[in-house]
Design a protein around this motif. Structure first.
Motif, PDB file in Angstrom:
ATOM      1  N   TYR A   2      19.409   7.552  15.967  1.00  8.08           N
ATOM      2  CA  TYR A   2      17.837   8.375  15.695  1.00  8.08           C
ATOM      3  C   TYR A   2      16.872   7.891  16.329  1.00  8.08           C
ATOM      4  CZ  TYR A   2      13.751   9.268  12.940  1.00  8.08           C
ATOM      5  OH  TYR A   2      12.559   9.520  12.352  1.00  8.08           O
ATOM      6  N   ALA A   3      16.185   8.335  17.159  1.00  7.00           N
ATOM      7  CA  ALA A   3      14.963   7.972  17.982  1.00  7.00           C
ATOM      8  C   ALA A   3      13.598   8.444  17.534  1.00  7.00           C
ATOM      9  CB  ALA A   3      15.366   7.882  19.447  1.00  7.00           C
ATOM     10  N   GLY A   4      12.747   7.752  17.575  1.00  5.32           N
ATOM     11  CA  GLY A   4      11.450   8.409  17.393  1.00  5.32           C
ATOM     12  C   GLY A   4      10.142   7.637  18.315  1.00  5.32           C
ATOM     13  N   LEU A   5       9.282   8.511  18.643  1.00  2.04           N
ATOM     14  CA  LEU A   5       8.275   8.205  19.723  1.00  2.04           C
ATOM     15  C   LEU A   5       7.131   8.411  19.262  1.00  2.04           C
ATOM     16  CD1 LEU A   5       7.508   6.943  22.726  1.00  2.04           C
ATOM     17  CD2 LEU A   5       8.042   9.279  23.320  1.00  2.04           C
ATOM     18  N   TYR A   6       5.932   7.664  19.170  1.00  8.82           N
ATOM     19  CA  TYR A   6       4.747   8.119  18.642  1.00  8.82           C
ATOM     20  C   TYR A   6       3.713   7.752  19.438  1.00  8.82           C
ATOM     21  CZ  TYR A   6       4.309   3.434  16.680  1.00  8.82           C
ATOM     22  OH  TYR A   6       4.115   2.113  16.410  1.00  8.82           O
ATOM     23  N   THR A   7       2.525   8.597  19.396  1.00 14.35           N
ATOM     24  CA  THR A   7       1.149   8.195  20.055  1.00 14.35           C
ATOM     25  C   THR A   7       0.163   8.638  19.103  1.00 14.35           C
ATOM     26  OG1 THR A   7       1.976   8.086  22.222  1.00 14.35           O
ATOM     27  CG2 THR A   7      -0.189   7.977  21.902  1.00 14.35           C
ATOM     28  N   GLU A   8      -0.895   7.650  18.906  1.00 15.56           N
ATOM     29  CA  GLU A   8      -2.113   8.060  18.050  1.00 15.56           C
ATOM     30  C   GLU A   8      -3.345   7.269  18.669  1.00 15.56           C
ATOM     31  OE1 GLU A   8      -1.968   8.967  13.505  1.00 15.56           O
ATOM     32  OE2 GLU A   8      -1.974   6.730  13.852  1.00 15.56           O
ATOM     33  N   LEU A   9      -4.563   8.288  18.741  1.00 14.93           N
ATOM     34  CA  LEU A   9      -5.672   7.863  19.141  1.00 14.93           C
ATOM     35  C   LEU A   9      -6.599   7.709  17.710  1.00 14.93           C
ATOM     36  CD1 LEU A   9      -6.270   9.916  22.340  1.00 14.93           C
ATOM     37  CD2 LEU A   9      -5.780   7.301  22.270  1.00 14.93           C
ATOM     38  N   THR A  10      -7.570   6.573  17.767  1.00 17.20           N
ATOM     39  CA  THR A  10      -8.496   6.566  16.528  1.00 17.20           C
ATOM     40  C   THR A  10      -9.869   6.356  17.421  1.00 17.20           C
ATOM     41  OG1 THR A  10      -6.944   5.701  15.236  1.00 17.20           O
ATOM     42  CG2 THR A  10      -9.132   5.277  14.705  1.00 17.20           C
ATOM     43  N   ASN A  30      -2.628   3.503  19.442  1.00 22.16           N
ATOM     44  CA  ASN A  30      -1.298   2.836  18.682  1.00 22.16           C
ATOM     45  C   ASN A  30      -0.104   3.613  19.236  1.00 22.16           C
ATOM     46  OD1 ASN A  30       0.501   1.608  17.183  1.00 22.16           O
ATOM     47  ND2 ASN A  30      -0.044   2.698  15.258  1.00 22.16           N
ATOM     48  N   THR A  31       0.619   2.919  19.942  1.00 25.42           N
ATOM     49  CA  THR A  31       1.945   3.928  20.594  1.00 25.42           C
ATOM     50  C   THR A  31       2.998   2.961  20.482  1.00 25.42           C
ATOM     51  OG1 THR A  31       2.802   5.029  22.439  1.00 25.42           O
ATOM     52  CG2 THR A  31       1.426   3.104  22.951  1.00 25.42           C
ATOM     53  N   GLY A  32       4.367   3.557  20.322  1.00 27.19           N
ATOM     54  CA  GLY A  32       5.447   2.961  20.182  1.00 27.19           C
ATOM     55  C   GLY A  32       6.681   3.434  19.986  1.00 27.19           C
ATOM     56  N   ILE A  33       7.909   2.987  19.985  1.00 27.21           N
ATOM     57  CA  ILE A  33       9.062   3.738  19.994  1.00 27.21           C
ATOM     58  C   ILE A  33      10.051   2.998  18.975  1.00 27.21           C
ATOM     59  CG2 ILE A  33      10.026   2.328  21.834  1.00 27.21           C
ATOM     60  CD1 ILE A  33      11.397   4.861  22.674  1.00 27.21           C
ATOM     61  N   GLU A  34      10.837   3.845  18.377  1.00 21.05           N
ATOM     62  CA  GLU A  34      11.679   3.008  17.597  1.00 21.05           C
ATOM     63  C   GLU A  34      13.196   3.539  17.537  1.00 21.05           C
ATOM     64  OE1 GLU A  34      10.660   3.077  13.382  1.00 21.05           O
ATOM     65  OE2 GLU A  34      10.196   5.314  13.436  1.00 21.05           O
ATOM     66  N   ALA A  50       0.875  -1.228  -0.144  1.00 19.51           N
ATOM     67  CA  ALA A  50       0.044  -0.017   0.044  1.00 19.51           C
ATOM     68  C   ALA A  50       0.761   1.255  -0.052  1.00 19.51           C
ATOM     69  CB  ALA A  50      -0.794   0.138   1.193  1.00 19.51           C
ATOM     70  N   ILE A  51       0.440   2.219  -0.938  1.00 23.13           N
ATOM     71  CA  ILE A  51       1.455   3.459  -1.018  1.00 23.13           C
ATOM     72  C   ILE A  51       0.354   4.426  -0.324  1.00 23.13           C
ATOM     73  CG2 ILE A  51       0.611   3.910  -3.463  1.00 23.13           C
ATOM     74  CD1 ILE A  51       3.483   5.376  -3.540  1.00 23.13           C
ATOM     75  N   ILE A  52       0.875   5.157   0.517  1.00 23.16           N
ATOM     76  CA  ILE A  52       0.247   6.289   1.207  1.00 23.16           C
ATOM     77  C   ILE A  52       0.892   7.720   0.913  1.00 23.16           C
ATOM     78  CG2 ILE A  52      -0.835   7.172   3.320  1.00 23.16           C
ATOM     79  CD1 ILE A  52      -0.247   4.321   4.474  1.00 23.16           C
ATOM     80  N   GLN A  53       0.381   8.411  -0.164  1.00 26.35           N
ATOM     81  CA  GLN A  53       0.916   9.506  -0.535  1.00 26.35           C
ATOM     82  C   GLN A  53       0.952  10.605   0.107  1.00 26.35           C
ATOM     83  OE1 GLN A  53      -1.594   7.704  -2.027  1.00 26.35           O
ATOM     84  NE2 GLN A  53      -1.608   7.966  -4.337  1.00 26.35           N
ATOM     85  N   GLY A  54       0.442  10.740   1.313  1.00 22.64           N
ATOM     86  CA  GLY A  54       0.450  11.980   2.409  1.00 22.64           C
ATOM     87  C   GLY A  54      -0.607  11.872   3.649  1.00 22.64           C
ATOM     88  N   GLY A  55      -0.424  12.602   4.519  1.00 20.79           N
ATOM     89  CA  GLY A  55      -1.315  12.414   5.656  1.00 20.79           C
ATOM     90  C   GLY A  55      -1.292  10.927   6.337  1.00 20.79           C
ATOM     91  N   PHE A  56       0.123  10.329   6.357  1.00 22.47           N
ATOM     92  CA  PHE A  56       0.135   9.134   6.860  1.00 22.47           C
ATOM     93  C   PHE A  56       0.123   9.137   8.346  1.00 22.47           C
ATOM     94  CE2 PHE A  56       3.954  10.132   4.663  1.00 22.47           C
ATOM     95  CZ  PHE A  56       4.846  10.427   5.610  1.00 22.47           C
ATOM     96  N   SER A  57       0.102   7.853   8.994  1.00 22.08           N
ATOM     97  CA  SER A  57       0.033   7.747  10.426  1.00 22.08           C
ATOM     98  C   SER A  57       1.520   8.379  11.018  1.00 22.08           C
ATOM     99  CB  SER A  57      -0.138   6.137  10.853  1.00 22.08           C
ATOM    100  OG  SER A  57       0.224   5.968  12.095  1.00 22.08           O
ATOM    101  N   ALA A  58       1.140   8.642  12.380  1.00 18.14           N
ATOM    102  CA  ALA A  58       2.413   9.126  13.328  1.00 18.14           C
ATOM    103  C   ALA A  58       3.161   7.996  13.595  1.00 18.14           C
ATOM    104  CB  ALA A  58       1.956   9.676  14.799  1.00 18.14           C
ATOM    105  N   GLU A  59       2.884   6.821  13.099  1.00 20.41           N
ATOM    106  CA  GLU A  59       3.779   5.585  13.488  1.00 20.41           C
ATOM    107  C   GLU A  59       5.088   5.795  12.492  1.00 20.41           C
ATOM    108  OE1 GLU A  59       3.833   0.611  13.129  1.00 20.41           O
ATOM    109  OE2 GLU A  59       2.030   1.879  12.914  1.00 20.41           O
ATOM    110  N   TYR A  60       4.691   6.267  11.353  1.00 16.75           N
ATOM    111  CA  TYR A  60       5.930   6.537  10.245  1.00 16.75           C
ATOM    112  C   TYR A  60       6.594   7.706  10.368  1.00 16.75           C
ATOM    113  CZ  TYR A  60       2.999   2.493   9.173  1.00 16.75           C
ATOM    114  OH  TYR A  60       2.048   1.486   9.332  1.00 16.75           O
ATOM    115  N   GLY A  61       7.752   7.882  10.183  1.00 13.28           N
ATOM    116  CA  GLY A  61       8.622   9.049  10.435  1.00 13.28           C
ATOM    117  C   GLY A  61       9.828   8.931   9.362  1.00 13.28           C
ATOM    118  N   ASN A  62      10.841  10.162   9.526  1.00 19.31           N
ATOM    119  CA  ASN A  62      11.790  10.314   8.720  1.00 19.31           C
ATOM    120  C   ASN A  62      11.476  10.236   7.076  1.00 19.31           C
ATOM    121  OD1 ASN A  62      14.396  10.972   8.503  1.00 19.31           O
ATOM    122  ND2 ASN A  62      15.081   8.838   8.653  1.00 19.31           N
ATOM    123  N   ALA A  63      10.197  10.697   6.898  1.00 19.86           N
ATOM    124  CA  ALA A  63       9.637  10.664   5.360  1.00 19.86           C
ATOM    125  C   ALA A  63       8.877  11.813   5.211  1.00 19.86           C
ATOM    126  CB  ALA A  63       8.866   9.494   5.082  1.00 19.86           C
TER     127      ALA A  63
END
Length: 735
Positions: free
Chosen positions: A439-447, A414-418, A212-225
């Motif tokens: 490089y560290a990323g921390l995210y949290t998202e409520l649906t 949906n929460t996580g750390i990488e 699946a390609i997501i052209q924009g507005g994608f989830s906070a889970e995905y960073g550095n893009a």
């Protein structure tokens, strides 16, 4: 470039060998498929286990199978599959020449759209815009090349950069798109290439259940893009033994899958590909008068995929992909056309990944993952006996853990750390840079469900880079309305996206910064019974882009991209035919790199139109594909006009008409597939850009593919074909 050729052919043949079956009348089996409420179920796949006989249910739930390899007295297992329902198996004894009026009830749907919609891990569909999810069969049928990257280029807002093979999404650079394999980052998705010629996809679409390609507005889970993400989800445990051989004039590909435990609990899949493109290059002349292949490309690739479902709750995956590529090429000096310049490209890539998923219950899911990429790119340029070395080595390790959990009715988190550890060494002639970046990323998202059919996702992502020595914090939200039938969807998205900088040799390593893009998107989507429609309006604002001169570099650049994307897919209107149409309008400008001022972005085609179709002939034994791709000319800088006219000229428009023909047949117990394909049938010269002499601004050469047309013929042989797998189901749905 030649790696692209080899990979795309490999994927095409590896997967499409399964789309076989000729039908002749001997025994007829017919009936009706319904749900728990006795309503007809359309689009269900009905097939006979271990036979090449199948049918789809129509809008009234009715189906009819006519088989030429059954007779009265045979005992068969009739399988019924429909996404969202549990598969059904019926044992049938055939008496006479027909079994009619079967009544098959699939029971209650596994996931119901309204109140239970979020309760069933449909959270990803609510959280993210995912209108363009492709199966491996979609990849095959969606483009002539049948690679992950090439198939995405037939979607709106997506262009494959001709001279690199990367994806430029909505006026973005190729590196602004990130690739994820089961939630983990894939570094260096595009394979090795020589100057001006595209590299290909490293990973085969046959590995994945969905891309699946997501052209924009994608989830906070995905960073550095900054622009988009491509999410690739692997298939489950292999259900049966199978062995596939692909034979072509210049390659041999072997793929084997073997279950090693009963009840689909464990499997091992092994693949080996050997390619020597010299065979093609020696017999078919290339179309460039200034560049040619001397040797290769030579490619050796091996992969291993181990899958273990310890239980329904605990699943482990280990994947390893290792490849080596070498390409030798010759080019003529633009300033001295009798002077040959040699180049030797070598690439070594090791990718290893392990993931563990634990679903404690229907409302709680844990994920743990680790992967490592080691990559070496080495290019040796030669002129007058002197050599210039360009080399880039990187070793990147990623750790990631996440939690998906239901907090209360209709609300999920949906929460996580990488965490990434990167070691890189770069050499460019007499200049070199060595650096370590954590490089560290921390995210949290409520649906949550706001009201009836109104859903919202709101999230935040924070990142810190030891290289940049800065942190960032970005917010993202998506609000959408879904009707009761889950057919119509309208929504709005907004988000802040950051990406670490690349390394510039003349930059100050203590003065780096994150680049930023703010996305605003308004969208409408429709999906019903074989038809899909999507319309999106978007605006993307760039800031902190890289600017440089010969003396210095900074991150004061800026820009924008705005436009319209339209997509329509129809597999319903015409019998045995599916077609897809897309159109994109993109207006993109930047002050970026060596741009003297804000100017049209050099990779952007303002207008892009694609039309592709697949039609099965002669009872589906022959599949014809036709593909048309139009892109308006890209901007380029003509130094003869001066800096005030930077990127004011445009290359010629590109028209590409391609086709393939796939014939399926059986020899004893083996499925055979004969493939013939031609890319760019009309032989149009596709000019992506121009290279200018540094000494004379009126001397230039075209940047074009080495082969205007590409011809391929190959044979795939498959042993151990089993109808009980998702790939077969998807093929039958396309027929």
């Amino acid at each position: 470039m030649e790696k692209t050729v080899a990979f795309r052919i490999k994927f095409l043949l590896l997967l499409t060998f399964l789309s076989s079956a000729g039908l002749a009348a001997q025994v007829k089996i017919s009936g009706t498929v319904t749900d728990a409420g006795e309503k007809p179920v359309s689009g269900a796949i009905v097939f006979i286990e271990n036979h090449f006989s199948e049918a789809d249910t129509d809008e009234n739930g009715k189906f009819e199978i006519i088989s030429d390899d059954l007779k009265s007295g045979d005992h068969i297992t009739l399988m019924v599959h429909k996404k969202g329902f549990t598969d059904k198996a019926l044992e049938i004894n055939i008496s006479g020449q027909a079994v009619t009026d079967l009544k098959i009830n699939l029971g209650i749907k596994v996931a119901i759209v309204d109140e239970v919609y979020i309760d069933k891990i449909q959270i990803k569909d609510i959280q993210e815009q995912k209108p363009f999810a492709k199966s491996d069969i979609d990849v095959i049928l969606g483009s002539p090349e049948s690679s992950v990257l090439a198939s995405m280029s037939y979607l709106p807002g997506v262009q494959q950069v001709g001279e690199t093979g990367e994806l430029s999404v909505r006026g973005g650079e190729g590196f602004e798109t990130r690739y994820l394999f089961d939630g983990m980052l894939v570094n260096n998705m595009v394979g090795a290439n020589i100057d001006g010629q595209a590299g290909g996809s490293r990973l085969s679409p046959s590995l994945f259940r969905e891309m699946a390609i997501i052209q924009g507005g994608f989830s906070a889970e995905y960073g550095n893009a900054l622009s988009s993400v491509v999410r690739m989800t692997s298939k489950d445990v292999a259900p049966s033994k199978n062995l596939n051989f692909l034979l072509s004039p210049f390659s041999l590909d072997t793929q084997m899958a073997m279950p090693i435990k009963a009840e689909n609990k464990q499997s091992v899949e092994v693949g080996i590909n050997i390619m020597d493109f010299d065979v093609y290059a020696r017999n078919i002349k290339d179309d460039l008068d200034y560049q040619s292949l001397k040797n290769g490309p030579y490619t050796l690739t091996g992969n291993l995929f181990y899958k273990n479902n310890f239980s329904d709750k605990l699943k482990f995956r280990y994947f390893s992909n290792n490849s080596f590529t070498r390409i030798d090429a010759l080019a003529l000096d633009i300033d001295n056309p009798v002077q040959e310049l040699s180049s030797r490209v070598k690439n070594l890539n090791y990718f290893n990944q392990a993931t563990l998923t634990y679903e404690r219950n229907a409302n709680t899911k844990f994920f743990f993952g680790i992967n490592n990429t080691f990559n070496t790119d080495e290019t040796l340029y030669g002129k007058n006996g002197n050599s210039l070395l360009y080399r880039k080595d990187f070793n990147i390790t990623q750790f990631k853990t996440s939690l998906n959990k239901k907090l209360r009715k209709n609300t999920f988190i949906n929460t996580g750390i990488e965490y990434f550890i990167e070691n890189s060494d770069l050499i460019n002639g007499d200049r070199s840079v060595d650096y370590l970046n954590n490089y560290a990323g921390l995210y949290t998202e409520l649906t949550t469900k706001l009201y009836r059919n109104l859903y919202a996702s709101i999230g935040a992502r924070g990142e810190y880079s030891w290289l940049v020595k800065k942190a960032n914090l970005g917010g993202r939200f998506d609000v959408k309305y879904l009707d009761n039938a889950n057919e119509n969807e309208v929504g709005i998205s907004y988000g802040n996206f950051y990406q670490q900088p690349g390394i510039v040799y003349n930059s100050n390593m203590n003065d780096l910064d994150f680049s930023r893009a703010d996305h605003s998107i308004l969208y409408y989507r429709y999906k019903n019974n074989g038809r899909n429609f999507s319309l999106e309006l978007y605006h993307k604002k760039y800031s902190n882009l890289l600017l440089y001169t010969s003396q210095q570099a900074n991150y004061d650049g800026y820009g924008y991209a705005r436009g319209l994307d339209v997509y329509f897919r129809d597999g319903k209107t015409f019998d045995r035919m599916e077609y897809r149409i897309s159109y994109s309008y993109t207006d993109a400008k930047r002050k970026y790199l060596n741009y003297p001022d804000e100017a049209p972005f050099h990779l952007n085609s303002k207008n892009k139109f694609t039309l592709s179709a697949n039609y099965s002939l002669f009872d589906s034994n022959l599949l014809l594909g036709a593909f048309y791709n139009y892109a308006s000319g890209r901007p380029y800088y003509n130094p003869g006009l001066g800096p005030e006219a930077f990127n004011s000229e445009r290359a010629p428009d590109i028209h590409d008409l391609s086709s393939n023909l796939i014939y399926s047949f059986n020899v004893k117990n083996s499925a055979m597939l004969l493939i013939f394909s031609v890319s760019n049938l009309l032989g149009n010269n596709k000019i992506y850009n121009y290279t200018y002499s540094e000494n004379d601004p009126y001397i230039r050469r075209e940047v074009s593919p080495m082969y205007r047309r590409f011809f391929f013929i190959g044979l795939n042989i498959a042993f151990g074909l089993n109808k009980n797998n998702d790939l077969i189901d998807q093929i039958l749905k396309r027929k």
